[in-house]
Design a protein around this motif. Structure first.
Motif, PDB file in Angstrom:
ATOM      1  N   LYS A 174      -0.510   1.367  -5.855  1.00 12.75           N
ATOM      2  CA  LYS A 174       0.696   1.409  -5.017  1.00 12.75           C
ATOM      3  C   LYS A 174       1.074   0.019  -4.527  1.00 12.75           C
ATOM      4  CE  LYS A 174       0.013   6.167  -3.410  1.00 12.75           C
ATOM      5  NZ  LYS A 174      -0.224   7.055  -2.241  1.00 12.75           N
ATOM      6  N   VAL A 175       0.072  -0.736  -4.055  1.00 13.61           N
ATOM      7  CA  VAL A 175       0.336  -2.098  -3.590  1.00 13.61           C
ATOM      8  C   VAL A 175       0.750  -2.988  -4.753  1.00 13.61           C
ATOM      9  CG1 VAL A 175      -0.689  -4.136  -2.505  1.00 13.61           C
ATOM     10  CG2 VAL A 175      -1.263  -1.855  -1.662  1.00 13.61           C
ATOM     11  N   GLU A 176       0.058  -2.838  -5.873  1.00 13.20           N
ATOM     12  CA  GLU A 176       0.329  -3.668  -7.055  1.00 13.20           C
ATOM     13  C   GLU A 176       1.748  -3.434  -7.577  1.00 13.20           C
ATOM     14  OE1 GLU A 176      -0.575  -6.505  -9.987  1.00 13.20           O
ATOM     15  OE2 GLU A 176      -1.643  -5.968  -8.151  1.00 13.20           O
ATOM     16  N   LYS A 177       2.214  -2.202  -7.490  1.00 18.80           N
ATOM     17  CA  LYS A 177       3.547  -1.871  -8.000  1.00 18.80           C
ATOM     18  C   LYS A 177       4.656  -2.503  -7.173  1.00 18.80           C
ATOM     19  CE  LYS A 177       6.242   2.143  -9.544  1.00 18.80           C
ATOM     20  NZ  LYS A 177       6.281   3.611  -9.640  1.00 18.80           N
ATOM     21  N   THR A 178       4.447  -2.623  -5.866  1.00 18.76           N
ATOM     22  CA  THR A 178       5.498  -3.158  -4.989  1.00 18.76           C
ATOM     23  C   THR A 178       5.377  -4.661  -4.759  1.00 18.76           C
ATOM     24  OG1 THR A 178       4.129  -2.662  -3.032  1.00 18.76           O
ATOM     25  CG2 THR A 178       5.678  -0.964  -3.769  1.00 18.76           C
TER      26      THR A 178
END
Length: 335
Positions: A272-276
């Protein structure tokens, strides 16, 4: 004079390598591998040195150890400037500082047994009259060190080719500990190992630091390794230190544009963090270190550059408590 709790004080260290000329002729010049850096190491801490390949990390370690005699600057270990010591004095001073090299295959003599490899520093210092150890004392020390780094003492008659990569690096660590140094220079000491073995060796480094009160200058290009092992982190770029801060602070709040780009390239194990997360893609290549620079070293690739960055070099200045950065975005001091 360095403070009492300062073990190593490096001041304006420069390491320039001449090239060209000779009987073949050609244009003469210098490679500005390290171009004026300052940092201190407190007793018992770990300073991580991170940056792209070719930025001067390993050269810095070798210049600190005096394996390369610096072009200029001071390397003060326990109050003594190593750059001013003669050969015999330097050998004595080196007793307090040892090195663990990157390649556990190339850094061990294949014709020597593991026991002889670990004993070699003790023999050398015995020869110079700095140590006074009997053969029995050396044998006991070898066995103690092998057990301490996770190797059986019964392996002391084996040759390097009989060990795995991780075991060879343990032999290198035991050799570095043989003289009971205060400072250990770790030059990419885990980068040639498998990830699972890296974790074991990093934990060993931490355990040894706590047990023997060691101080580390830890060089790596892996940001996760540096974050795990380091108390403070220095970010190098093209032979200079761009940013220096406590490890947690640097990873939470990187200030220099180069540090921001470097950290943005490191993957985070959270989808989730990597995607944003926003990636910072640097354009162009690292400039050649064969030219003296009179402006900001990062100017060619920086997306936040200003006119003043082309006119002079920013100085490494403390902009927050314990957080230094060489960037005109945060101060207007120059050198």
């Amino acid at each position: 004079m360095a403070e009492n709790n300062t073990l190593l004080d490096v001041k304006n260290l420069k390491m320039h390598f001449p090239f060209g000329g000779g009987f073949l002729g050609g244009k003469k010049g210098n490679i500005y591998a390290v171009d004026g850096i300052d940092f201190q190491l407190k007793k018992g801490e770990t300073l991580g040195l991170v940056g792209e390949s070719g930025c001067g990390k390993s050269t810095t370690a070798r210049a600190v150890a005096q394996l390369h005699r610096p072009t200029s600057g001071e390397v003060i270990l326990n109050g003594k400037d190593l750059t001013k010591l003669k050969d015999k004095e330097l050998i004595a001073a080196r007793k307090g500082m040892q090195m663990v090299f990157q390649d556990p295959y190339a850094s061990l003599n294949p014709r020597m047994t593991s026991g002889d490899i670990i004993a070699e520093p003790m023999r050398i210092f015995n020869t110079h009259g700095i140590l006074h150890m009997s053969k029995q004392e050396m044998d006991e020390r070898i066995e103690q060190l092998m057990e301490r780094v996770g190797l059986s003492r019964f392996f002391k008659n084996r040759f390097p080719h009989e060990f795995s990569g991780g075991q060879r690096q343990r032999i290198g660590i035991a050799r570095a500990l043989a003289l009971r140094p205060e400072l250990i220079l770790c030059d990419e000491a885990v980068s040639a190992l498998d990830v699972s073995i890296q974790a074991q060796i990093l934990n060993l480094f931490k355990d040894l630091q706590e047990e023997f009160g060691l101080t580390y200058l830890f060089i790596a290009h892996d940001l996760a390794v540096i974050e795990y092992i380091s108390t403070r982190v220095a970010v190098m770029y093209l032979g200079i230190i761009a940013e220096l801060s406590g490890s947690a602070d640097l990873y939470r709040n990187p200030l220099h544009p180069y540090t921001q780009a470097l950290l943005s390239a490191a993957p985070i194990p959270d989808p989730k963090v990597e995607k944003t997360r926003k990636r910072i893609i640097l354009t162009g290549d690292v400039p050649s270190p064969d030219k003296a620079r009179h402006c900001c070293y990062f100017y060619d690739r920086c997306w936040k550059r200003m006119d003043k960055c082309l006119e002079r070099k920013p100085k490494l200045v403390e902009v927050e408590p314990g957080h230094q950065v060489a960037c005109f975005l945060y101060h207007d001091e120059s050198v």
